[in-house]
Design a protein around this motif. Structure first.
Motif, mmCIF file in Angstrom:
data_model
loop_
_atom_site.group_PDB
_atom_site.id
_atom_site.type_symbol
_atom_site.label_atom_id
_atom_site.label_comp_id
_atom_site.label_asym_id
_atom_site.label_seq_id
_atom_site.Cartn_x
_atom_site.Cartn_y
_atom_site.Cartn_z
ATOM 1 N N VAL A 76 0.841 -1.200 0.000
ATOM 2 C CA VAL A 76 0.000 0.000 0.000
ATOM 3 C C VAL A 76 0.877 1.252 0.000
ATOM 4 C CG1 VAL A 76 -1.923 -1.174 1.120
ATOM 5 C CG2 VAL A 76 -0.284 0.059 2.520
ATOM 6 N N LYS A 77 2.063 1.151 0.612
ATOM 7 C CA LYS A 77 2.972 2.302 0.613
ATOM 8 C C LYS A 77 3.467 2.597 -0.803
ATOM 9 C CE LYS A 77 6.973 4.298 2.955
ATOM 10 N NZ LYS A 77 7.668 4.763 1.747
ATOM 11 N N ILE A 78 3.705 1.556 -1.589
ATOM 12 C CA ILE A 78 4.117 1.772 -2.977
ATOM 13 C C ILE A 78 3.066 2.599 -3.718
ATOM 14 C CG2 ILE A 78 4.449 0.630 -5.209
ATOM 15 C CD1 ILE A 78 5.804 -1.668 -3.698
ATOM 16 N N ILE A 79 1.813 2.248 -3.539
ATOM 17 C CA ILE A 79 0.723 2.959 -4.220
ATOM 18 C C ILE A 79 0.650 4.411 -3.751
ATOM 19 C CG2 ILE A 79 -1.793 3.067 -4.488
ATOM 20 C CD1 ILE A 79 -1.808 -0.003 -4.395
ATOM 21 N N LEU A 80 0.723 4.616 -2.446
ATOM 22 C CA LEU A 80 0.616 5.971 -1.914
ATOM 23 C C LEU A 80 1.837 6.816 -2.259
ATOM 24 C CD1 LEU A 80 -0.938 5.170 1.581
ATOM 25 C CD2 LEU A 80 -2.118 5.995 -0.465
ATOM 26 N N ASP A 81 3.021 6.203 -2.275
ATOM 27 C CA ASP A 81 4.226 6.931 -2.686
ATOM 28 C C ASP A 81 4.103 7.380 -4.144
ATOM 29 O OD1 ASP A 81 5.484 6.802 -0.266
ATOM 30 O OD2 ASP A 81 6.752 5.081 -0.761
ATOM 31 N N SER A 82 3.544 6.519 -4.984
ATOM 32 C CA SER A 82 3.326 6.891 -6.387
ATOM 33 C C SER A 82 2.355 8.050 -6.492
ATOM 34 C CB SER A 82 2.800 5.685 -7.172
ATOM 35 O OG SER A 82 3.738 4.631 -7.183
ATOM 36 N N GLU A 94 2.217 3.311 -14.046
ATOM 37 C CA GLU A 94 3.026 2.216 -14.592
ATOM 38 C C GLU A 94 4.187 1.869 -13.660
ATOM 39 O OE1 GLU A 94 4.243 3.391 -18.475
ATOM 40 O OE2 GLU A 94 2.187 3.485 -19.272
ATOM 41 N N GLN A 95 4.827 2.898 -13.116
ATOM 42 C CA GLN A 95 5.950 2.666 -12.205
ATOM 43 C C GLN A 95 5.474 1.955 -10.940
ATOM 44 O OE1 GLN A 95 7.749 6.086 -10.212
ATOM 45 N NE2 GLN A 95 9.780 5.254 -10.642
ATOM 46 N N SER A 96 4.313 2.330 -10.444
ATOM 47 C CA SER A 96 3.764 1.692 -9.248
ATOM 48 C C SER A 96 3.503 0.215 -9.490
ATOM 49 C CB SER A 96 2.468 2.392 -8.825
ATOM 50 O OG SER A 96 1.874 1.740 -7.724
ATOM 51 N N ILE A 97 2.902 -0.108 -10.636
ATOM 52 C CA ILE A 97 2.614 -1.503 -10.956
ATOM 53 C C ILE A 97 3.897 -2.308 -11.051
ATOM 54 C CG2 ILE A 97 1.686 -3.044 -12.739
ATOM 55 C CD1 ILE A 97 -0.419 -0.899 -13.319
ATOM 56 N N GLU A 98 4.927 -1.738 -11.671
ATOM 57 C CA GLU A 98 6.198 -2.438 -11.801
ATOM 58 C C GLU A 98 6.836 -2.677 -10.435
ATOM 59 O OE1 GLU A 98 7.583 -3.852 -14.453
ATOM 60 O OE2 GLU A 98 5.685 -3.327 -15.439
ATOM 61 N N ARG A 99 6.740 -1.701 -9.545
ATOM 62 C CA ARG A 99 7.311 -1.867 -8.203
ATOM 63 C C ARG A 99 6.566 -2.934 -7.409
ATOM 64 N NH1 ARG A 99 8.154 3.476 -4.894
ATOM 65 N NH2 ARG A 99 9.304 1.994 -3.605
ATOM 66 N N ILE A 100 5.242 -2.979 -7.559
ATOM 67 C CA ILE A 100 4.467 -4.006 -6.860
ATOM 68 C C ILE A 100 4.806 -5.388 -7.417
ATOM 69 C CG2 ILE A 100 2.137 -4.930 -6.528
ATOM 70 C CD1 ILE A 100 1.165 -2.065 -6.224
ATOM 71 N N LYS A 101 4.939 -5.484 -8.736
ATOM 72 C CA LYS A 101 5.351 -6.760 -9.337
ATOM 73 C C LYS A 101 6.694 -7.209 -8.779
ATOM 74 C CE LYS A 101 3.116 -6.360 -13.887
ATOM 75 N NZ LYS A 101 3.379 -6.230 -15.338
ATOM 76 N N ALA A 102 7.646 -6.281 -8.741
ATOM 77 C CA ALA A 102 8.984 -6.616 -8.256
ATOM 78 C C ALA A 102 8.940 -7.066 -6.803
ATOM 79 C CB ALA A 102 9.910 -5.411 -8.413
ATOM 80 N N PHE A 103 8.141 -6.379 -5.995
ATOM 81 C CA PHE A 103 8.040 -6.760 -4.584
ATOM 82 C C PHE A 103 7.404 -8.134 -4.435
ATOM 83 C CE2 PHE A 103 5.601 -7.142 -0.691
ATOM 84 C CZ PHE A 103 6.605 -6.968 0.256
#
Length: 433
Positions: free
Chosen positions: A300-306, A361-370
């Motif tokens: 959720v932090k990834i999404i909010l940071d984005s 797009e960057q958020s989705i990629e970061r979530i995938k990576a995590f």
């Protein structure tokens, strides 16, 4: 008059409580602050926490129960559950829930008192709540004058895992997850509403409501609250709005941060983009407080940071030069001139293309990576349990067997982790014979 008296009497307490809250927030921010290089390297440590938490399923109703030694890996889905907008035609349960939200979590209007303690208390109640085989692992809450958005990650045991926003589950499973998310959130909100209404009916009800306007004290969120009226609960559950697509959820928060999100409570008003309005930029402060409270939850932090990144970019001519066309409009002075709607719409379109969509797009990629890193860590940890630590030859063989499924996971392919572990177990058994 009562509110004035309360404000005078409780200002010293308010000042102390806010200093304490600020101290807690600074400590939390210091602990959680990491750079991008160390973010993914810490995924293993975070996953250890997640695995440790879900290996024993904690039920707030029935208590812990032990799973098998080699448990099916957890499948995570992200959900956004929102309270419907407050309108003239809103049902009583919606109006009552908004009243509770404004009193306990803050109304988000100008000069409102921040409620990090209340938001964290509510988040702590939601995290760990379960329904059937589902359990909430992460939670973030955005509460302001326009919305109550509750972002959660929902976990369940599934044999087949697919990484990223494209879901391979059946429509029935997807609908089940959405319904579970709404059930958990509606139960929590309804229980808090029942406790709040009971408090208001007490002798100290007026004082309670007056104090809540100025203080963020412990106990404003009732950790022992229970649902009392099932009919009313079912009504609230049916009215809650939900979304489970990661791209749509991330885009929603990016639009909110940029001041481009539609206001459902004002369906007849178009969104007027005002990037240089300090009033509209107030949402950034609210989002930062939300991130501070939810900083321990990685997805959720990834999404909010984005969203924060998008909000900054939507006001920075360096990232979007088209913003210069709106410079000088929508100031805070009495005679400030509003931007022509056509021009504001044109610039908003440029912001969508150059700031919002790249952030999504960057958020989705970061979530995938995590998620990939987390699942690979889980797979390796569970594979370690299949042989004696220190057996170098067996370790080499396990690494060879793990190579192909690991590469498939990194490509975003679906992998039956339990089947992989069974194959490794059989290969090791044959090797021992």
């Amino acid at each position: 008059m009562l509110i004035r008296i309360v404000s005078i009497l409780f200002f010293p307490i308010y000042f102390i409580s806010q200093c304490e809250a600020l101290s807690l927030d600074l400590n939390r921010a210091t602990i959680s602050k990491t750079n991008d290089d160390s973010y993914y390297s810490s995924a293993a440590a975070v996953q250890n926490k997640i695995v440790g938490k879900t290996d024993i399923i904690i039920s707030k109703d029935t208590g812990p129960s032990r799973q098998s030694k080699i448990a099916d890996p957890d499948r995570t889905s992200i959900h956004l559950v929102s309270l419907p907008p407050l309108t003239e035609t809103s049902s009583k349960i919606v109006r009552d829930t908004w009243k509770w939200k404004d009193t306990v979590l803050g109304n988000g209007r100008d000069y409102f008192v921040p409620r990090p303690r209340a938001l964290k208390a509510l988040s702590d109640i939601i995290v760990g709540s379960n329904h059937g085989n589902y359990i909430v692992e992460e939670c973030a809450i955005l509460s302001n004058c326009a919305r109550l958005d509750i972002l959660i990650s929902l976990n369940t045991s599934k044999k087949t895992i697919h990484i990223g926003g494209t879901d391979t589950n059946t429509d029935e499973n997807i609908m089940e997850e959405k319904n579970v998310a709404k059930k958990i959130i509606s139960s929590c909100l309804h229980a808090q509403l029942a406790s709040y209404q009971a408090q208001r009916r007490s002798k100290s009800g007026a004082l309670f409501e007056g104090v809540s306007l100025f203080l963020d004290l412990p106990g404003m969120v009732d950790i022992s609250a229970k649902v009392r009226d099932m009919d009313s609960l079912n009504s609230l559950e049916s009215l809650l709005q939900s979304q489970n697509k990661i791209d749509a959820i991330t885009r929603h928060f990016c639009l909110v941060a940029a001041g481009l999100a539609p206001r459902d409570s004002r369906p007849n008003r178009s969104v007027l983009f005002r990037p240089f309005s300090s009033r509209d930029a107030h949402i950034m402060l609210q989002l930062k407080r939300t991130v501070e409270v939810a900083s321990i939850y990685p997805q959720v932090k990834i999404i909010l940071d984005s969203a924060l990144h998008a909000g900054k970019g939507a006001r920075d001519p360096g990232q979007c030069p088209a913003l210069l066309k709106l410079k000088g409009y929508d100031g805070e002075g009495k005679y400030s001139q509003a931007a022509p709607p056509k021009l504001a719409k044109e610039v908003a379109g440029d912001v969508m293309n150059t700031v919002i969509e790249p952030a999504v797009e960057q958020s989705i990629e970061r979530i995938k990576a995590f998620q990939v890193s987390s699942i690979i860590t889980t797979l390796r940890q569970q594979a370690l349990e299949l042989y004696n630590n220190g057996d170098v030859e067996t370790e080499k063989k396990v690494r060879v067997l793990l190579h192909e499924p690991t590469m498939q996971l990194r490509k975003g392919c679906k992998v039956d982790v339990q089947q992989v572990l069974e194959i490794i177990g059989k290969e090791l058994s044959h090797h021992e014979i």
